[in-house]
Design a protein around this motif. Structure first.
Motif, PDB file in Angstrom:
ATOM      1  N   ALA A  36       9.897   3.313 -17.020  1.00 62.65           N
ATOM      2  CA  ALA A  36      10.746   3.164 -15.837  1.00 62.65           C
ATOM      3  C   ALA A  36      10.664   4.355 -14.902  1.00 62.65           C
ATOM      4  N   GLY A  37      10.402   4.082 -13.641  1.00 62.15           N
ATOM      5  CA  GLY A  37      10.485   5.130 -12.627  1.00 62.15           C
ATOM      6  C   GLY A  37      11.903   5.170 -12.105  1.00 62.15           C
ATOM      7  N   GLU A  38      12.811   5.547 -12.995  1.00 60.19           N
ATOM      8  CA  GLU A  38      14.235   5.414 -12.680  1.00 60.19           C
ATOM      9  C   GLU A  38      15.007   6.529 -13.369  1.00 60.19           C
ATOM     10  N   ALA A  98      13.646   1.205  -0.529  1.00 61.51           N
ATOM     11  CA  ALA A  98      12.465   1.605   0.247  1.00 61.51           C
ATOM     12  C   ALA A  98      11.342   0.587   0.101  1.00 61.51           C
ATOM     13  N   LYS A  99      11.337  -0.141  -0.997  1.00 62.21           N
ATOM     14  CA  LYS A  99      10.314  -1.177  -1.177  1.00 62.21           C
ATOM     15  C   LYS A  99      10.449  -2.220  -0.062  1.00 62.21           C
ATOM     16  N   HIS A 100      11.678  -2.570   0.240  1.00 64.91           N
ATOM     17  CA  HIS A 100      11.958  -3.513   1.325  1.00 64.91           C
ATOM     18  C   HIS A 100      11.610  -2.896   2.682  1.00 64.91           C
ATOM     19  N   TRP A 123       0.961   4.250  -5.742  1.00 59.88           N
ATOM     20  CA  TRP A 123       2.056   3.433  -6.288  1.00 59.88           C
ATOM     21  C   TRP A 123       1.688   1.960  -6.141  1.00 59.88           C
ATOM     22  N   VAL A 124       1.985   1.189  -7.187  1.00 54.09           N
ATOM     23  CA  VAL A 124       1.481  -0.190  -7.311  1.00 54.09           C
ATOM     24  C   VAL A 124       1.800  -1.103  -6.132  1.00 54.09           C
ATOM     25  N   SER A 125       2.904  -0.888  -5.449  1.00 53.63           N
ATOM     26  CA  SER A 125       3.330  -1.876  -4.451  1.00 53.63           C
ATOM     27  C   SER A 125       2.616  -1.767  -3.100  1.00 53.63           C
TER      28      SER A 125
END
Ligand code: PMP
Ligand code: GLU
Length: 396
Positions: A36-38, A98-100, A123-125
């Motif tokens: 997890a990146g959390e 931030a993904k959104h 980063w994967v996204s």
């Protein structure tokens, strides 16, 4: 049945590893997750209290699409305080993480066939989001020997007439790189010369342990007018579940991204927005405390990784990821007879024989590596690395 764009979509590998570890633990299997990146910390009480106050005050309705004025003002104040950047509330868009934010940007900026330069590992996204829109991610390698710093000459060589956007992510996920001023400046110059947009993903900004965080947008008006600064409350304030990210940039582009958001999600949660006002405008002591703890764990995990035979890890300078090179394990045989041939095999081996969850580097663009998040306790890091060491020593 499904749209063609789904044929190439890879679901988020980081979230998948996290889900897998959770599922195994629910089945009673003792897995330590480095997936997890959390942050493992709870959201600070001052921020939760602000959310509770907001609910009681009736802030439970739709808000302005780009975010409440109070939050956009708090973001401007933060950008000035921490980054020396001048923006006005009309230059800010608040989104559901931030993904959104990044997806809003891609929708507003990229036509099918447009190219986006992505320094790799990445980063994967980033690539998946633009691919969904028919745009083309073009990866440009960086080197372990420089701590994965930017490679401006390689970026320059990759520019074509279709190039529209460059991704700059410092501190970096997954490498932990903090890009040097000199190379950031070279990329800024390239963007200005070739008339390119820059997205500066600064989500890990407060987790900069060596050197100083620099926003490429701060290098002057020419680069600022073509840069979109992206940041989030997720990492700095341990607020991953609240889903508040934001962008600052040229007003016309922010307006276009706001129009996109108005048709997709409307505003982010009103309650989370009020919590974010407190996060950004209140005392930043908790941020420094969490960053100090991550820094301590960084040394523990990197030292332990470098003690594992066949594994080497450069010291990350920011974020909370270690990105060890595991290619020294390739060609070795696991106790069940399978030969390790890449990062996916190493990941499967570690899950099976060490009961630790890591993310294969392949998903980040480098099959020689795996990623471990050290946003977990020092005890679990020590125990997980002890297991990894023991498992690797069983390889033939
Ligand atoms: N950028 C980077 C580099 C990330 O690692 C992440 C994942 N947390 C994000 C953006 C998105 O974060 P969020 O959507 O939680 O704000
Ligand atoms: N960004 C974090 C990670 O890389 C969280 C998961 C995600 O959004 O990808 O693990």
């Amino acid at each position: 049945m499904l749209a063609d764009r789904l044929k190439t979509l890879a679901p988020s590998a980081t979230l998948a590893v996290q889900a897998k570890a959770k599922e195994l633990r629910a089945r009673g299997i003792d897995v330590i997750s480095f997936g997890a990146g959390e942050p493992d910390f709870d959201t600070p009480a001052r921020i939760k209290d602000a959310a509770a106050r907001a609910m009681r005050a009736g802030h439970t309705k739709y808000t302005e699409v780009p975010g409440i004025p109070e939050l956009r003002q708090a973001i401007c104040t933060k950008l000035k305080r921490d980054n020396g950047l001048d923006y006005e509330p009309a230059d800010i868009l608040v989104s559901c993480g931030a993904k959104h934010t990044l997806f809003n940007l891609a929708v507003a900026l990229l036509n099918a066939g447009d190219e986006m330069l992505v320094p790799s590992p990445f980063w994967v996204s980033y690539p998946e989001q633009v691919r969904l829109l028919g745009a083309v991610p073009v990866t440009v390698t960086t080197d372990e020997a420089t701590g994965f710093d930017l490679e401006p000459a390689r970026l320059r060589a990759a520019v074509t007439p279709r190039t529209k956007l460059i991704v700059v992510n410092s501190p970096n996920n997954p490498t932990g790189a903090v890009f040097s001023r000199e190379r950031l400046e070279a990329v800024a110059q390239l963007a200005v010369e070739r008339d390119l947009w820059v997205v500066s993903d600064e989500c890990y900004e407060p987790l900069t342990y060596e050197g100083r965080h620099l926003s490429i947008s701060s290098f002057g008006p020419e680069i600022k007018q073509r840069t979109i600064v992206v940041n989030t409350c997720s990492k700095a304030y341990a607020m991953t579940g609240w889903r508040i990210g934001y962008a600052a940039g040229p007003r016309a582009l922010i307006r276009a991204m706001t129009d996109v958001q108005s048709q997709m999600t409307s505003n982010p949660s009103s309650i989370a927005q009020w919590a974010a006002v407190e996060a950004l405008a209140g005392s930043q002591d908790d941020v420094a405390k969490m960053a100090g703890e991550f820094d301590r764990r960084r040394h523990i995990i990197v030292e332990a990784l470098n003690a594992v035979p066949g594994v080497s890890c450069v010291m990350p300078r920011g974020a909370f990821y270690a990105f060890p090179n595991v290619s020294g394990l390739f060609g070795k045989k696991a106790p069940d007879g399978t030969t390790l041939r890449g990062s996916v095999d190493v990941t499967a081996f570690l899950l099976e024989h060490a009961r630790i969850a890591v993310v294969p580097g392949l998903d980040f663009g480098s099959d020689a590596h795996v990623r471990l998040s050290y946003a977990t306790s020092a005890e679990l890091i020590r125990e997980g690395l002890r297991r990894m060491d023991a498992a690797v020593r069983q390889l033939a």
